[in-house]
Design a protein around this motif. Structure first.
Motif, PDB file in Angstrom:
ATOM      1  N   THR A  67       0.822  -1.203   0.000  1.00 14.41           N
ATOM      2  CA  THR A  67       0.000   0.000   0.000  1.00 14.41           C
ATOM      3  C   THR A  67       0.863   1.264   0.000  1.00 14.41           C
ATOM      4  N   VAL A  79       2.449  -2.106  -8.012  1.00 11.55           N
ATOM      5  CA  VAL A  79       1.035  -2.377  -7.776  1.00 11.55           C
ATOM      6  C   VAL A  79       0.250  -1.557  -8.787  1.00 11.55           C
ATOM      7  N   ARG A  94      -6.460   4.181  -6.350  1.00 12.08           N
ATOM      8  CA  ARG A  94      -6.744   2.991  -7.167  1.00 12.08           C
ATOM      9  C   ARG A  94      -6.815   1.706  -6.362  1.00 12.08           C
ATOM     10  N   ILE A  95      -6.543   1.803  -5.059  1.00 13.60           N
ATOM     11  CA  ILE A  95      -6.656   0.607  -4.224  1.00 13.60           C
ATOM     12  C   ILE A  95      -7.610   0.875  -3.057  1.00 13.60           C
ATOM     13  N   PRO A 171     -11.975   0.923  -6.461  1.00 16.30           N
ATOM     14  CA  PRO A 171     -10.573   0.578  -6.693  1.00 16.30           C
ATOM     15  C   PRO A 171     -10.431  -0.672  -7.559  1.00 16.30           C
ATOM     16  N   LEU A 173      -8.048  -2.794  -6.979  1.00 14.79           N
ATOM     17  CA  LEU A 173      -7.441  -3.807  -6.122  1.00 14.79           C
ATOM     18  C   LEU A 173      -7.902  -3.572  -4.685  1.00 14.79           C
ATOM     19  N   TYR A 175      -7.340  -4.825  -0.677  1.00 17.29           N
ATOM     20  CA  TYR A 175      -6.656  -5.618   0.346  1.00 17.29           C
ATOM     21  C   TYR A 175      -7.588  -5.755   1.540  1.00 17.29           C
ATOM     22  N   THR A 204     -12.657  -6.849  -9.622  1.00 16.48           N
ATOM     23  CA  THR A 204     -11.733  -6.312  -8.634  1.00 16.48           C
ATOM     24  C   THR A 204     -10.782  -7.415  -8.168  1.00 16.48           C
TER      25      THR A 204
END
Lengths: 320, 270
Positions: A67, A79, A94-95, A171, A173, A175, A204
């Motif tokens: 991140t 990433v 974007r995440i 996003p 991606l 987590y 995603t």
């Protein structure tokens, strides 16, 4: 950015920490801890990957580096095509990140206000935000919770809110750190359904760190196991199960209590009255064992248990 | 420039949400704001009582001291309103909530300052404004455009100087864990020090708050000019108009310190 570019590329990443300990009144000893020690892997776009490992294995450190919160000691990370440490703020758009133990919501504000704030922070156009919010409110059943301050939500309700919050800026991606920790069975199931939906329908990419192997079994086709900062396994769950040293179990109920059965290719590990447990290597077929049992004994019932994924992973840690 | 605009929008959005949340309990908000007026006003009342038995303190009359008091109180009040929440940085590092800020596309400093924005801090601002207004009615200032401009820029510079101290204190907490007390020593300590004429202190103290931590630029040097007083240090006259420069210099130092703190956090993980 090329569409076939991986969502995540990790090449030989190391991360060490200096740990200072008190040793006497003024003296301190320094110790270098290798939290991540030569980690390499790729995650393709649209994958849903489980990142497993015992406490202190380097999972959180890895996610922090992915991140951009933490700078790696050495090695290269990309990433969605960006270097996380150098482009942290650009990457942030974007995440999405859900840290299990820390809230990304505002504790004293109603859920609705938290979502409105995130729209301003991520600068999402009002119409897109409204559309995404409507979808997540429905899928995660947040409708009745919108006006309740976050601190008054139950753990499961809050987690649904956290996940919506992490996804509102759409996003590429996501987590998730321990997303189902402490949730009841129904909440877990609902959350897993939702994650599958956004993975399949929105494409995603999802990276999940968890201790709950149920999450992995139901969600992830691919598993990465980390131990002592290294990757000790990368593959499918089936492949993980077939690893050397793991076993499948045949549980057989006989008509009467009997001495241990004798069957080629399997060993009895436990006897409890008429019920006996036989263990066989996980690569081997259970058919010959079952056939022998049926031919030689009076079998009432019979079941085959796959190795518990917990045991497989625990064995991996021991080897690592 | 867009980054600045975005930061400002985010600051307004976050602080606005906290204001709305506080306004849900209006009576409690009023009580807290009044409480701030009283606690920050108590030391001024002490000064007024003191003047029942003395006529001047360090060569300054009550009106002049009220001018010093009002200027420094207003500077701290504005800074406290804008960035008082940065005190929380040590806790944010410990409980990991700083991480959630670092994964958002707005500078962490903006988020730390705006989070838990407490509008009740206008209590101190209003109290200092009242004292400043009273002072301006009771001191003899030969008003012209330059002096009016000096008064306004002094208030702004004072706010920036205290803001920088808040940011420096927060940056220090990256190294020293929970050092909110150290931060308080310089913010509240600074306001207590500068609400008296610096003539009452040893000259070393005056030098320290001129050259080391430029607290004297919050009120002392511009007030000397407004009141037509001589500078006991005998510094050149332009120093009395140099508050914006001192403020910018300290802000630059604070900016560098904050960046250093974040870099350290991101490279040590603690």
């Amino acid at each position: 950015m090329a569409a076939d570019e991986p969502a995540i590329e990790v090449v030989d990443v190391h991360r060490t920490f200096d740990v200072r300990r008190r040793a006497g009144r003024l003296r301190r000893t320094r110790q270098v801890v290798r939290a991540v020690d030569g980690l390499s892997f790729d995650v393709a776009r649209g994958e849903m990957v489980g990142l497993l490992g015992p406490n202190g294995a380097g999972k959180s450190t890895t996610v922090k580096m992915l991140t951009g919160i933490l700078v790696p000691t050495s090695g290269a990370l990309r990433v969605v095509g960006l270097d996380p440490a150098a482009a942290r703020t650009r990457l942030a758009r974007r995440i999405g990140v859900v840290f299990g133990q820390r809230s990304g919501l505002w504790w004293d504000l109603p859920l609705r206000d938290s979502f409105a704030l995130l729209r301003r922070i991520y600068d999402v156009p009002a119409d897109r935000h409204a559309a995404a919010l409507a979808e997540f409110v429905e899928l995660l059943e947040l409708g009745e919770l919108m006006d309740i301050p976050v601190r008054a939500l139950s753990l499961g309700q809050r987690m649904r809110g956290e996940i919506a919050a992490a996804l509102l800026h759409e996003p590429e991606l996501l987590y998730l750190d321990e997303p189902t920790i402490g949730l009841d069975v129904v909440s877990k199931g609902r959350l897993r359904d939702f994650l599958r939906t956004i993975n399949v329908e929105r494409g995603t990419t999802v990276v999940l760190t968890t201790h709950d192997l149920g999450d992995v079994e139901r969600l992830c086709r691919r598993v990465l196991v980390v131990d002592h900062g290294r990757l000790v396994f990368d593959g499918s769950l089936d492949a993980l199960r077939r690893l050397d040293g793991t076993t499948r179990t045949v549980v057989v109920d006989l008509a009467t209590s009997s001495p241990q059965v004798e069957v080629a290719g399997a060993v009895v590990t436990r006897v409890d009255g008429p019920r006996q447990w036989l263990s066989l290597p996980s690569g081997a077929s259970a058919a010959p064992v079952v056939a022998q049992l049926a031919a030689a004994y009076d079998v009432v019932d019979l079941a085959i248990q796959e190795p518990a994924i917990e045991d497989v992973v625990a064995r991996l840690y021991q080897r690592g | 420039m867009t980054a600045l605009v975005r930061s400002w929008q985010a600051y307004r959005a976050i602080s606005g949400a906290w204001v709305r949340a506080a306004m849900a309990y209006r009576a409690s908000f009023v009580a807290l704001a009044l409480g701030q007026v009283l606690t920050s006003g108590a030391d001024f009342i002490a000064i007024v009582l003191m003047f029942a038995s003395i006529d001047t303190l360090g060569g300054f009359g009550l009106g002049e001291i009220a001018l010093l008091y009002g200027l420094t109180g207003l500077g701290l009040g504005i800074a406290d309103l804008v960035a008082g929440s940065t005190e929380q940085l040590g806790r944010r590092v410990r409980d990991g909530s700083l991480d959630t800020m670092l994964v958002r596309p707005v500078p962490a400093l903006v988020q730390v300052a705006a989070d838990q924005f407490a509008l009740r801090r206008i209590g101190r601002i209003s109290q200092a404004t009242v004292v400043l207004g009273w002072a301006l009615l009771h001191v003899d200032i030969d008003w012209n455009l330059t002096r009016a401009a000096l008064l306004v820029t002094t208030i702004g510079s004072g706010a920036v100087i205290y803001l920088s101290i808040y940011v420096l204190g927060a940056a220090f907490q990256f190294v020293a864990g929970d050092a909110a007390e150290v931060q308080n020593a310089f913010t509240y300590g600074g306001v207590t020090l500068t609400q008296y004429p610096l003539t009452i202190y040893p000259v070393e103290v005056v030098r320290a708050v001129t050259f080391l931590l430029p607290l004297a630029f919050v009120n002392w040097y511009p007030a000397l000019h407004l009141l037509g007083r001589d500078d006991p240090l005998g510094l050149p006259g332009w120093v009395q108009a140099a508050s914006p420069l001192a403020a910018l210099a300290l802000a630059a130092v604070a900016g560098v310190a904050w960046r250093g703190g974040v870099r350290r956090y991101r490279s040590t993980g603690s």
